[in-house]
Design an enzyme around this catalytic site. Structure first.
Site, PDB file in Angstrom:
ATOM      1  CE1 TYR A   1       7.757  -3.055   9.918  1.00 54.81           C
ATOM      2  CE2 TYR A   1       9.374  -1.957   8.529  1.00 54.81           C
ATOM      3  CZ  TYR A   1       8.531  -1.951   9.615  1.00 54.81           C
ATOM      4  OH  TYR A   1       8.455  -0.834  10.408  1.00 54.81           O
TER       5      TYR A   1
ATOM      6  CG  HIS B   1       0.942  -5.211   7.568  1.00 49.18           C
ATOM      7  ND1 HIS B   1      -0.381  -5.426   7.250  1.00 49.18           N
ATOM      8  CD2 HIS B   1       1.002  -3.915   7.970  1.00 49.18           C
ATOM      9  CE1 HIS B   1      -1.080  -4.322   7.455  1.00 49.18           C
ATOM     10  NE2 HIS B   1      -0.266  -3.393   7.887  1.00 49.18           N
TER      11      HIS B   1
ATOM     12  CE1 TYR C   1       8.603   1.215   6.582  1.00 47.38           C
ATOM     13  CE2 TYR C   1       9.110   3.208   5.360  1.00 47.38           C
ATOM     14  CZ  TYR C   1       9.522   2.139   6.133  1.00 47.38           C
ATOM     15  OH  TYR C   1      10.842   1.988   6.440  1.00 47.38           O
TER      16      TYR C   1
ATOM     17  CG  ASN D   1      -0.637   2.957   7.558  1.00 49.38           C
ATOM     18  OD1 ASN D   1      -0.957   1.791   7.352  1.00 49.38           O
ATOM     19  ND2 ASN D   1      -0.515   3.448   8.772  1.00 49.38           N
TER      20      ASN D   1
ATOM     21  CG  ASN E   1      -4.774   1.880   8.208  1.00 54.94           C
ATOM     22  OD1 ASN E   1      -5.936   2.285   8.169  1.00 54.94           O
ATOM     23  ND2 ASN E   1      -4.127   1.699   9.346  1.00 54.94           N
TER      24      ASN E   1
END
Length: 186
Positions: free
Chosen positions: A14, A19, A64, A66, A112
């Site tokens: 990631y 994000h 993570y 969310n 989120n």
């Protein structure tokens, strides 16, 4: 004491994704102020230091995106931090790449990670820096877009935006969110 969190997803896969814009700003602050954000605690990585004369805790939730609120709630509770002394930095697809927007409070706006923080804190009255990552192209899946990496031609813009976001954090710490909004919301 101020808690400054940058949102993202853990893991090498990631790194460099849209994000993870919040993680990138935390890394930039950590480098600039010699703060090691490497202590695994409260479902995140944290580092303590001083920015603009203020004691701070930099946080990168490892839950993570969310579930970011789980980490933030634990950190806020442990350090007995008031919501007025909490700032979060996160990606925003409604802003052009590298643009910043500071807010004193507000809804999740479909994000989120912010939705999770609002749910865990029971309030949306916390400061935030939205970091523009650009809107997804037509026919793209949103998850594919935000989990995609920035193209090389945007790197210079991102480096400048990271520096500007650090300046915005410093401004918030010294002069308050209103001053930051006046200076950095373009």
């Amino acid at each position: 004491m101020y808690i400054i969190a940058g949102l993202g997803n853990p893991g090498k896969e990631y790194m460099g994704t849209r994000h993870n814009a919040g993680f990138s700003v935390i890394d930039e602050l950590a480098d600039k102020y010699n703060i090691s954000v490497d202590t695994a605690k409260h479902k995140g990585l944290i580092g303590k230091g001083v920015i603009a004369g203020q004691k701070v805790i930099l946080v990168k939730p490892m839950t993570y995106m969310n579930n970011s609120g789980e980490c933030i709630r634990e950190v806020m509770d442990y350090y007995k931090c008031d919501i007025d002394d909490f700032l979060v930095i996160f990606d925003d697809i409604s802003l052009d790449v590298g643009k910043l927007r500071l807010r004193a409070k507000g809804s999740a706006g479909g994000h989120n990670g912010i939705k999770s923080i609002i749910a865990h804190l029971g309030s949306d009255k916390f400061k935030r820096i939205k970091f523009g990552v650009g809107d997804k192209p037509k026919n793209w899946d949103l998850a594919d877009w935000v989990l995609g990496k920035f193209p090389a031609e945007e790197y210079a813009t991102l480096r400048e935006a990271n520096k500007k976001a650090c300046e915005a954090v410093e401004c918030i710490l010294t002069d308050g969110i209103e001053s930051g909004m006046n200076k950095y919301n373009g």
